[in-house]
Design a protein around this motif. Sequence first.
Motif, PDB file in Angstrom:
ATOM      1  N   VAL A 122     -16.173  -4.800  18.676  1.00  0.00           N
ATOM      2  CA  VAL A 122     -17.582  -4.493  18.911  1.00  0.00           C
ATOM      3  C   VAL A 122     -18.312  -5.750  19.358  1.00  0.00           C
ATOM      4  CG1 VAL A 122     -17.644  -2.587  17.255  1.00  0.00           C
ATOM      5  CG2 VAL A 122     -18.207  -4.880  16.485  1.00  0.00           C
ATOM      6  N   ALA A 123     -19.471  -5.550  19.986  1.00  0.00           N
ATOM      7  CA  ALA A 123     -20.337  -6.689  20.313  1.00  0.00           C
ATOM      8  C   ALA A 123     -20.790  -7.312  18.985  1.00  0.00           C
ATOM      9  CB  ALA A 123     -21.516  -6.200  21.150  1.00  0.00           C
ATOM     10  N   ASP A 124     -21.709  -8.222  18.999  1.00  0.00           N
ATOM     11  CA  ASP A 124     -22.138  -8.916  17.776  1.00  0.00           C
ATOM     12  C   ASP A 124     -22.988  -8.030  16.864  1.00  0.00           C
ATOM     13  OD1 ASP A 124     -20.805 -11.275  18.324  1.00  0.00           O
ATOM     14  OD2 ASP A 124     -22.482 -12.136  19.416  1.00  0.00           O
ATOM     15  N   LEU A 125     -22.557  -6.792  16.680  1.00  0.00           N
ATOM     16  CA  LEU A 125     -23.326  -5.807  15.916  1.00  0.00           C
ATOM     17  C   LEU A 125     -23.304  -6.038  14.419  1.00  0.00           C
ATOM     18  CD1 LEU A 125     -22.200  -2.569  17.763  1.00  0.00           C
ATOM     19  CD2 LEU A 125     -24.180  -4.004  18.227  1.00  0.00           C
ATOM     20  N   LYS A 126     -22.242  -6.650  13.908  1.00  0.00           N
ATOM     21  CA  LYS A 126     -22.134  -6.806  12.460  1.00  0.00           C
ATOM     22  C   LYS A 126     -23.279  -7.639  11.890  1.00  0.00           C
ATOM     23  CE  LYS A 126     -18.935 -10.690  12.772  1.00  0.00           C
ATOM     24  NZ  LYS A 126     -17.562 -11.113  12.547  1.00  0.00           N
TER      25      LYS A 126
END
Length: 165
Positions: A122-126
Amino acid sequence: MLKFTICFIRQRDSILMLNRTSPEWMGAWNGVGGKIEGTETPLECVLREVQEETGLQLRGYDVQYKGTATWYNVEGGSVGGMYIFRAQLSDTVVYSTPVKTDEGILDWKDLSWLVHPKNRGVADLKYYLHTVIEEEQQHDYRFTYDDDGNLIHFEKALLEKSPVI
């Protein structure tokens, strides 16, 4: 004014995500959105982008402004950013996935899977998705990247005043 928008469309415990076929974040799951055109407001842009990328028309649904994500280089210079929106689809809407589009592959993903610390797809979603989905406040999520595009610093600041969107 920032140049981009992103929307996280929720239905029950899932978020409609796009695995992009082109940069930025090619091959990673991310929200739906894109570049603001002409005199569009961020809200007008995100509604248009969601319709273009998914076929969903969000007018009449719960679409909320949730803040911004801004990107900086190691010298502290701003290199861009986006307005973040959250949309809630009613349970009566049927949107079957996966769907292959010109932008990539759309699919419903569980929130816990998206923010799992070991999820590298995932993109930097965390760093911010859980807050965007679960909380009512608006924040500025600040990302600093080195010259190779690696994230070296993240911080979250509460937005005191919402911009006109």
